[in-house]
Scaffold this motif. Structure first.
Motif, short mmCIF file in Angstrom:
data_model
loop_
_atom_site.label_atom_id
_atom_site.label_comp_id
_atom_site.label_asym_id
_atom_site.label_seq_id
_atom_site.Cartn_x
_atom_site.Cartn_y
_atom_site.Cartn_z
N SER A 25 0.91 -1.21 -0.02
CA SER A 25 0.10 -0.16 0.01
C SER A 25 0.83 1.19 0.02
O SER A 25 1.81 1.08 0.38
CB SER A 25 -0.89 -0.03 1.02
N GLU A 26 0.41 2.44 -0.49
CA GLU A 26 1.12 3.42 -0.30
C GLU A 26 1.53 4.29 1.06
O GLU A 26 2.56 4.59 1.17
CB GLU A 26 0.14 4.71 -1.19
N ARG A 77 -7.16 -1.71 -6.10
CA ARG A 77 -5.76 -1.51 -5.74
C ARG A 77 -5.08 -0.27 -6.19
O ARG A 77 -3.84 -0.02 -6.37
CB ARG A 77 -5.10 -2.63 -6.73
N ASP A 99 -10.06 -2.36 2.62
CA ASP A 99 -10.20 -1.17 2.19
C ASP A 99 -10.69 -0.14 3.27
O ASP A 99 -10.72 1.01 2.84
CB ASP A 99 -11.03 -0.84 0.77
N ARG A 136 -10.54 4.46 -4.29
CA ARG A 136 -9.35 4.43 -5.21
C ARG A 136 -9.51 4.54 -6.70
O ARG A 136 -10.63 4.25 -7.39
CB ARG A 136 -8.88 3.18 -5.00
#
Length: 715
Positions: A96-97, A449, A468, A528
């Motif tokens: 993940s970021e 994603r 999420d 997202r």
């Protein structure tokens, strides 16, 4: 236990590039390209064991040098100095970021009621290696974060009320299989060196690879002990090369040669010149010399330039070695002449002018003793482009395909037309997306994603998805919402406006989670956005009119361009053809576009044109695949001249079939293959019923169109 670096067999170019990047981290890292099972990951992990330890403070999460702590590092003031191994941080493709750049520290937020920064993988990789396996599969939002950090050497985070800035200087090492797609040009340029690796073809080398691997798996520690002495010598030589690097001289003669080579090969920007110069100096230091030679410059060009040379999307990487040798010339720079007024003894550099001396200027460019211990200087990169089919004939260079408009004689059934050259720059097809889609690299839309663009409350009837869940936003909503409610509103469950966005007011020895009640109305989810992959169904007219007008060669060339575009963007492809009385699925939906290319090469032509059957057959393929993979949206590409003559009502049937596809909301494109000065416009009429754009084959294949065609939907 890690497989020893010195136990690798037949990987001289790979080990040389990794060692050069370790000698001078300013080179910018290494990109390793190669097929499956070519020891790419094994070599990178083995390199970390050879690197010297780094000095930092105990407990420091940023690997700060003892004399240069980061501004926000709370442990670097009074903690003792310690030495730790050079970090090797692996970035998973599905990370993940938040995990990459860092995020809010939830533990402190809940226990102390303050917002603080929790460092991510970029902080851990500072002063070390950041390794990305299958780097070409990395999502775009993670690539953007890597580009920012690699360009500035600093990770700057502004999110969820947290403002943080810390150093992030690392050597980026990536491995990739070119069969799964290429890198974005911006990220590709950030790699200083690139290496092509393949499995050895020599049977004795292959047997030795297997022998060593089996021995390592059976007894890792004894196997590692066999190569411990070699590893120690290599690590000592690496440290010595680092110490010698600042003394290496790159004379103006070679600096000018490097500039001439970069200009001649048309590389973009000035980074190539800088990286090549640094790589040549690192090679000289690795070989224990203080002056750069022609061999160093040549080897540096072969490592630093192939991936920076301007080329078409399907051109082979690499550079012409004969042209490189011509540009570099055969002469070494003339040594400086002594001033006649100086004394006969001019210091320790006299060996430069002694024909029998051992100074650096007397190095033989072809001397094998100057090569690294793992083998010769790097060899030219192997081609990674899509292999062209050898069983099809192509017109010679400059020869235009014959397409006479008056050639209307029926083609013999079963005739096979050879494909013309693939279009150099295929047009990008994209489709609008109003729902979640499969991960890919084509159309932008909602994704599970992609990058988080916003947080939102849980909608009525929507099921909570823990994967999420926006944890920070949920906790903030719960904490601030409870405090802002009146007792009556709290009992009724009504919402309120947050009053204290900085401090949560959660204190005391009790559990933070136990002290908070989270209601369904507090739940927040990430919305997202990312790139999506598609199923591209190619519906190709293979009737007699295509062969009679000799258009099938051009059609196959255009379809090959679409196939290679799908190959780069991780799409699935299916090939449907129609001729005679019916249509058939030449290739079911698959990711193996090279198989579609082979089927296309032997595609026969002839017979009538059952256009309606082809469209309905493509619709059936789409519907069957949707039951297995509902998230992957289809794109239909109909390659036809619009004629339909299989039945007496063929035109009306084809229009009904097109309207049926449009009603199913299938984005489509019609490639009009009609040629000649007089056109019937039947393909454009078909496109109107499909609610799709219509493009002439010549314009589509030649690249005259805008680079992106956004397909509409039937609704």
């Amino acid at each position: 236990m890690t497989y020893p670096f010195t136990a690798l067999v037949g990987s001289e170019q790979l080990t040389t590039a990794l060692l050069l990047g370790a000698i001078d981290p300013r080179i910018g890292g290494v990109l390793v390209r190669g097929s499956k099972g070519s020891a790419k990951s094994t070599a990178v992990r083995g390199l970390a064991a050879l690197l010297p330890d780094i000095a930092t403070r105990a407990g420091c999460a940023y690997n700060c040098p003892p004399d240069l702590p980061a501004d926000l590092c709370p442990t670097c003031e009074d903690a003792p100095v310690q030495h730790r191994p050079t970090p090797l941080v692996e970035l998973p493709v599905g990370a993940s970021e938040d995990r990459l750049i860092g995020s809010i520290d939830l533990e402190r937020a809940l226990s102390d009621g303050v917002r603080s920064f929790q460092p991510g993988l970029l902080a851990r990789a500072h002063r070390g290696l950041l390794y990305v396996d299958e780097v070409n599969l990395l999502d775009d939002h993670l690539v953007d974060a890597l580009l920012d950090a690699a360009a500035m050497g600093v990770n700057h985070v502004e999110r969820e009320g947290v403002s943080a800035r810390h150093p992030a200087r690392f050597q980026l090492v990536g491995t990739m299989n070119p069969e799964e797609g290429e890198l974005r040009p911006q990220l590709l340029d950030r790699f200083g060196l690139t290496v092509e690796v393949t499995a050895p073809l020599d049977a004795h080398q292959r047997a030795e690879v297997v022998r060593r691997r089996l021995a390592f798996d059976a007894a890792p520690e004894p196997f590692a002990d066999r190569f411990a002495a070699d590893g120690k010598r290599l690590a000592e030589r690496l440290v010595a090369a680092r110490d010698l690097l600042e003394k290496v001289a790159l004379v103006d003669f070679w600096l000018l040669k490097i500039a001439e080579v970069c200009a001649a090969f048309g590389v973009d920007g000035m980074r190539a010149d800088i990286v090549t110069a640094r790589t040549a100096a690192a090679l000289a230091a690795w070989n224990g010399r203080t002056e750069v030679t022609r061999a160093d410059v040549r080897a540096a060009c072969l490592l630093a330039l192939p991936h920076r040379r301007r080329r078409g999307p399907f051109d082979d990487p690499g550079i012409d070695e004969d042209e490189l040798d011509r540009l570099l010339g055969d002469d070494e720079p003339e040594p400086p002449q002594d001033d006649p007024d100086d004394g006969p003894d001019d210091g320790p550099d006299d060996g430069d002018d002694d024909p029998n001396g051992s100074g650096p200027a007397q190095s033989d460019p072809g001397d094998r003793s100057a090569a690294p211990p793992h083998g010769p200087q790097p060899q030219p990169s192997a081609s990674d482009g899509p292999a062209r089919s050898d069983d099809t004939e192509r017109p010679s260079a400059g020869e235009a395909p014959s397409t006479p408009a008056d050639d209307r004689s029926p083609a013999p059934s079963g005739r096979v037309e050879a494909a013309e050259e693939t279009a150099a720059a295929p047009t990008l097809l994209t489709a609008p997306q109003r729902r979640f889609g499969a991960s890919g690299r084509r159309s932008r839309g909602r994704s599970r994603r992609g990058a988080a663009v916003r947080t939102r409350p849980l909608l009525s009837g929507e099921t909570a998805r823990a994967a999420d869940l926006a944890v920070s936003a949920t906790l903030i909503a719960a904490a601030t919402g409870r405090r802002a409610m009146s007792p009556g509103a709290r009992a009724a469950g009504a919402g309120a406006t947050p009053r204290d966005p900085v401090r949560f007011g959660l204190r005391g020895p009790s559990s933070a989670f136990g002290a908070m009640t989270i209601r369904r109305s507090d739940l927040r989810h990430y919305e997202r956005s990312g790139k999506q992959g598609h199923l591209i169904v190619l519906c190709v007219d293979a009737s007699g009119s295509m062969g009679a007008r000799r258009r099938m060669g051009a059609v196959k060339g255009a379809v090959r361009a679409l196939l290679f575009d799908a190959y780069q963007r991780r799409d699935l492809v299916s090939l449907v053809t129609f001729r005679g009385r019916d249509a058939e699925t030449v290739l079911p939906p698959t990711a193996g576009v090279e198989l579609a290319d082979r089927r296309l090469a032997v595609l026969p032509t002839g017979g009538r044109t059952p256009l309606a059957a082809g469209l309905l057959h493509a619709c059936a393929v789409i519907e069957r695949h949707a039951r297995r993979d509902p998230d992957r949206r289809p794109l239909l590409v109909a390659v036809t001249d619009g004629r339909a003559n299989a039945t007496t009502d063929a035109v009306a049937e084809s229009r009904q079939a097109a309207a049926h596809l449009a009603a199913k909301d299938v984005p489509a494109l019609v490639v009009d293959t009609e040629s000649g000065f007089v056109r019937t416009g039947l393909a454009a009429e078909l496109a109107r019923h499909l609610a799709a754009p219509c493009v002439e084959l010549e314009r589509f294949a030649s690249g005259e169109l805008a680079r992106t065609i956004r397909l509409a939907t039937g609704r």
